[in-house]
Motif scaffolding. Structure first.
Motif, PDB file in Angstrom:
ATOM      1  N   LEU A  12       0.826  -1.198   0.000  1.00 46.64           N
ATOM      2  CA  LEU A  12       0.000   0.000   0.000  1.00 46.64           C
ATOM      3  C   LEU A  12       0.865   1.254   0.000  1.00 46.64           C
ATOM      4  O   LEU A  12       1.865   1.326   0.723  1.00 46.64           O
ATOM      5  CB  LEU A  12      -0.906   0.038   1.239  1.00 46.64           C
ATOM      6  N   LYS A  13       0.481   2.211  -0.826  1.00 44.18           N
ATOM      7  CA  LYS A  13       1.061   3.546  -0.765  1.00 44.18           C
ATOM      8  C   LYS A  13       0.016   4.457  -0.139  1.00 44.18           C
ATOM      9  O   LYS A  13      -1.104   4.576  -0.636  1.00 44.18           O
ATOM     10  CB  LYS A  13       1.438   4.062  -2.153  1.00 44.18           C
ATOM     11  N   LEU A  14       0.383   5.109   0.968  1.00 40.43           N
ATOM     12  CA  LEU A  14      -0.571   5.863   1.774  1.00 40.43           C
ATOM     13  C   LEU A  14      -0.325   7.364   1.645  1.00 40.43           C
ATOM     14  O   LEU A  14       0.822   7.817   1.726  1.00 40.43           O
ATOM     15  CB  LEU A  14      -0.445   5.468   3.250  1.00 40.43           C
ATOM     16  N   ASN A  15      -1.382   8.109   1.441  1.00 41.53           N
ATOM     17  CA  ASN A  15      -1.319   9.571   1.448  1.00 41.53           C
ATOM     18  C   ASN A  15      -2.409  10.090   2.373  1.00 41.53           C
ATOM     19  O   ASN A  15      -3.563   9.655   2.294  1.00 41.53           O
ATOM     20  CB  ASN A  15      -1.502  10.137   0.041  1.00 41.53           C
ATOM     21  N   ALA A  16      -2.016  11.011   3.245  1.00 42.42           N
ATOM     22  CA  ALA A  16      -2.962  11.552   4.217  1.00 42.42           C
ATOM     23  C   ALA A  16      -2.765  13.061   4.334  1.00 42.42           C
ATOM     24  O   ALA A  16      -1.711  13.591   3.970  1.00 42.42           O
ATOM     25  CB  ALA A  16      -2.758  10.891   5.580  1.00 42.42           C
ATOM     26  N   ASN A  17      -3.777  13.744   4.828  1.00 40.81           N
ATOM     27  CA  ASN A  17      -3.646  15.174   5.092  1.00 40.81           C
ATOM     28  C   ASN A  17      -4.341  15.495   6.398  1.00 40.81           C
ATOM     29  O   ASN A  17      -5.110  14.699   6.933  1.00 40.81           O
ATOM     30  CB  ASN A  17      -4.226  16.009   3.942  1.00 40.81           C
ATOM     31  N   MET A 286      -6.910   9.834   5.991  1.00 43.03           N
ATOM     32  CA  MET A 286      -6.345   9.263   4.774  1.00 43.03           C
ATOM     33  C   MET A 286      -7.027   9.886   3.557  1.00 43.03           C
ATOM     34  O   MET A 286      -8.247   9.998   3.499  1.00 43.03           O
ATOM     35  CB  MET A 286      -6.538   7.741   4.787  1.00 43.03           C
ATOM     36  N   SER A 287      -6.228  10.309   2.577  1.00 35.99           N
ATOM     37  CA  SER A 287      -6.770  10.903   1.358  1.00 35.99           C
ATOM     38  C   SER A 287      -6.753   9.931   0.185  1.00 35.99           C
ATOM     39  O   SER A 287      -7.626   9.979  -0.684  1.00 35.99           O
ATOM     40  CB  SER A 287      -5.990  12.173   0.995  1.00 35.99           C
ATOM     41  N   SER A 288      -5.772   9.029   0.137  1.00 33.85           N
ATOM     42  CA  SER A 288      -5.735   8.035  -0.943  1.00 33.85           C
ATOM     43  C   SER A 288      -4.901   6.835  -0.522  1.00 33.85           C
ATOM     44  O   SER A 288      -3.962   6.962   0.270  1.00 33.85           O
ATOM     45  CB  SER A 288      -5.166   8.633  -2.237  1.00 33.85           C
ATOM     46  N   VAL A 289      -5.272   5.670  -1.048  1.00 37.90           N
ATOM     47  CA  VAL A 289      -4.533   4.430  -0.815  1.00 37.90           C
ATOM     48  C   VAL A 289      -4.385   3.718  -2.153  1.00 37.90           C
ATOM     49  O   VAL A 289      -5.380   3.307  -2.757  1.00 37.90           O
ATOM     50  CB  VAL A 289      -5.260   3.508   0.190  1.00 37.90           C
ATOM     51  N   ASP A 290      -3.154   3.591  -2.622  1.00 37.98           N
ATOM     52  CA  ASP A 290      -2.871   2.830  -3.838  1.00 37.98           C
ATOM     53  C   ASP A 290      -2.407   1.439  -3.442  1.00 37.98           C
ATOM     54  O   ASP A 290      -1.671   1.266  -2.462  1.00 37.98           O
ATOM     55  CB  ASP A 290      -1.792   3.522  -4.676  1.00 37.98           C
ATOM     56  N   ILE A 291      -2.815   0.435  -4.215  1.00 39.70           N
ATOM     57  CA  ILE A 291      -2.576  -0.964  -3.845  1.00 39.70           C
ATOM     58  C   ILE A 291      -1.830  -1.682  -4.957  1.00 39.70           C
ATOM     59  O   ILE A 291      -2.144  -1.516  -6.139  1.00 39.70           O
ATOM     60  CB  ILE A 291      -3.915  -1.689  -3.589  1.00 39.70           C
ATOM     61  N   LEU A 292      -0.858  -2.486  -4.564  1.00 39.74           N
ATOM     62  CA  LEU A 292      -0.145  -3.354  -5.500  1.00 39.74           C
ATOM     63  C   LEU A 292      -0.251  -4.788  -5.005  1.00 39.74           C
ATOM     64  O   LEU A 292       0.171  -5.096  -3.882  1.00 39.74           O
ATOM     65  CB  LEU A 292       1.327  -2.950  -5.623  1.00 39.74           C
ATOM     66  N   LEU A 305       7.123   2.297  -8.332  1.00 39.08           N
ATOM     67  CA  LEU A 305       6.083   2.524  -9.333  1.00 39.08           C
ATOM     68  C   LEU A 305       5.629   3.983  -9.327  1.00 39.08           C
ATOM     69  O   LEU A 305       5.611   4.638  -8.275  1.00 39.08           O
ATOM     70  CB  LEU A 305       4.874   1.622  -9.066  1.00 39.08           C
ATOM     71  N   GLY A 306       5.257   4.481 -10.492  1.00 33.36           N
ATOM     72  CA  GLY A 306       4.701   5.819 -10.597  1.00 33.36           C
ATOM     73  C   GLY A 306       3.246   5.838 -10.184  1.00 33.36           C
ATOM     74  O   GLY A 306       2.600   4.788 -10.058  1.00 33.36           O
ATOM     75  N   GLU A 307       2.689   7.044 -10.002  1.00 33.10           N
ATOM     76  CA  GLU A 307       1.317   7.174  -9.519  1.00 33.10           C
ATOM     77  C   GLU A 307       0.294   6.600 -10.496  1.00 33.10           C
ATOM     78  O   GLU A 307      -0.768   6.143 -10.096  1.00 33.10           O
ATOM     79  CB  GLU A 307       0.999   8.653  -9.254  1.00 33.10           C
ATOM     80  N   LEU A 312      -1.078  -0.650 -10.298  1.00 27.35           N
ATOM     81  CA  LEU A 312      -1.744  -0.191  -9.085  1.00 27.35           C
ATOM     82  C   LEU A 312      -3.256  -0.335  -9.215  1.00 27.35           C
ATOM     83  O   LEU A 312      -3.811  -0.228 -10.298  1.00 27.35           O
ATOM     84  CB  LEU A 312      -1.387   1.272  -8.807  1.00 27.35           C
ATOM     85  N   THR A 313      -3.904  -0.573  -8.091  1.00 31.26           N
ATOM     86  CA  THR A 313      -5.358  -0.713  -8.080  1.00 31.26           C
ATOM     87  C   THR A 313      -5.920  -0.034  -6.844  1.00 31.26           C
ATOM     88  O   THR A 313      -5.179   0.550  -6.042  1.00 31.26           O
ATOM     89  CB  THR A 313      -5.765  -2.195  -8.128  1.00 31.26           C
TER      90      THR A 313
END
Length: 339
Positions: A12-17, A286-292, A305-307, A312-313
């Motif tokens: 998981l790639k995690l982005n939060a604000n 959490m604002s977004s979660v990218d999954i591999l 990996l790029g955005e 990614l899913t």
């Protein structure tokens, strides 16, 4: 040596604000003030740069806080009396822990007896610190405490304290679910990692009760998440051997099937999607979660990996109804005869 195929890790790639500080580090040793609070701060000794972060322990706590509150209360009541590995109260505590996200995903450790026998489960969930991206500098605030009292119990006129604060924040981090660690729960002490104290006389009934408790939890969770697949999520007991192990040793324990693994993966990702931390006069969400779904042997491949990478899913794509069960790597195989 046979190649182990399938999904090895779910990354998981995690982005939060958010705003303000949610994770404090205590007093500032470099300050001229004794009562000066600072956020979690990591410094680079080589170039002098620094950044605020939210610790992995803080994130893990909030991911499972509802369940840990209940189990913490049960553990406190259990440990009020002297318990041994054969204690029914300790066995009930660990059974209830294993039949929950705490036992299956977060991990735990319980000790008992004079020799401090330990029973635990290694967490299959790796969580990195969340690094704050926006600001390296923080603003100093002078505050007063309405609760400050002196040694006589009267209000202290010197109730000032100092702290650093943040404005708008943005965080980035990574996490991973390790399928090998999730798939198998050892119940004997062959390798010194037993998750549960089995009694030599009541072992069979204990295992049966444990399997029923975990399967009931999986059934309830499946209904809650509307996890509709052809295979029922469940665990089975028996002797299992790690594939490609040079030794013939086997371990007695519980094995999760593909559907159970998939269910717990989806629930864990859901927790990250819904994660919010509100404390310390600040908040984070959490604002977004990218999954591999990483089917290679390369650890944390998501970092390269790029955005917009097609590999990614998202959670929404993962929970779409499908007749096909995702193929997670099978690291353990059953042993029919035990030497």
């Amino acid at each position: 040596m046979n190649t182990i195929t399938g999904i090895h890790t779910v990354e998981l790639k995690l982005n939060a604000n958010g705003h303000g500080v949610v994770n404090w580090n205590g007093k500032n040793p470099d300050s001229k003030y004794d009562n000066h609070l600072i956020p979690k701060l990591r410094k680079n000794k080589k170039n002098g740069s620094q950044h605020v972060y939210v610790s992995s322990n803080c994130t893990r706590h909030h991911l499972f806080k509802d369940e840990t509150k209940v189990l913490a209360g049960e553990k406190a009541r259990t440990l009020k009396s002297k318990v041994t590995s054969g204690s029914s109260t300790l066995q009930a505590l660990i059974r209830n822990t294993l039949a929950s996200s705490v036992g299956l995903i977060r991990g735990y450790m319980h000790t008992a007896g004079k020799n401090q026998e330990s029973f635990g489960r290694k967490s299959p969930l790796l969580v990195e610190d969340l690094k704050e991206l926006n600001s390296e500098e923080t603003e100093e605030e002078t505050c007063t405490s309405t609760w400050a009292v002196n040694k006589d119990g009267k209000r202290d006129s010197n109730s000032l304290f100092y702290r650093h604060s943040l404005g708008e924040t943005a965080y980035e981090g990574h996490a991973a679910i390790i399928i090998e660690d999730l798939q198998f729960i050892p119940l004997d002490d062959t390798l010194g990692n037993s998750a549960y104290p089995l009694d030599s006389k009541k072992g069979k009934s204990q295992v049966k009760e444990l399997v029923q408790s975990i399967n009931h939890y999986l059934k309830t969770l499946s209904e809650k998440l509307n996890h509709s697949v052809s295979e029922t999520p469940e665990v089975t007991s028996g002797h299992f051997k790690r594939k490609n192990n040079l030794l013939k040793n086997s371990e007695f324990g519980l094995l999760l099937n593909n559907s159970a693994i998939d269910l717990l993966v989806i629930d864990t990702i859901r927790r990250f999607y819904e994660l919010q931390i509100i404390q310390g006069k600040g908040y984070l969400q959490m604002s977004s979660v990218d999954i591999l779904l990483n089917d290679s042997c390369r650890a944390m491949a998501i970092k390269s990996l790029g955005e917009a990478d097609p590999g990614l899913t998202t959670l929404q794509e993962i929970i779409l109804p499908s007749d096909k069960i995702r193929e997670y790597a099978i690291f353990f195989e059953p042993v029919t005869s035990v030497e």
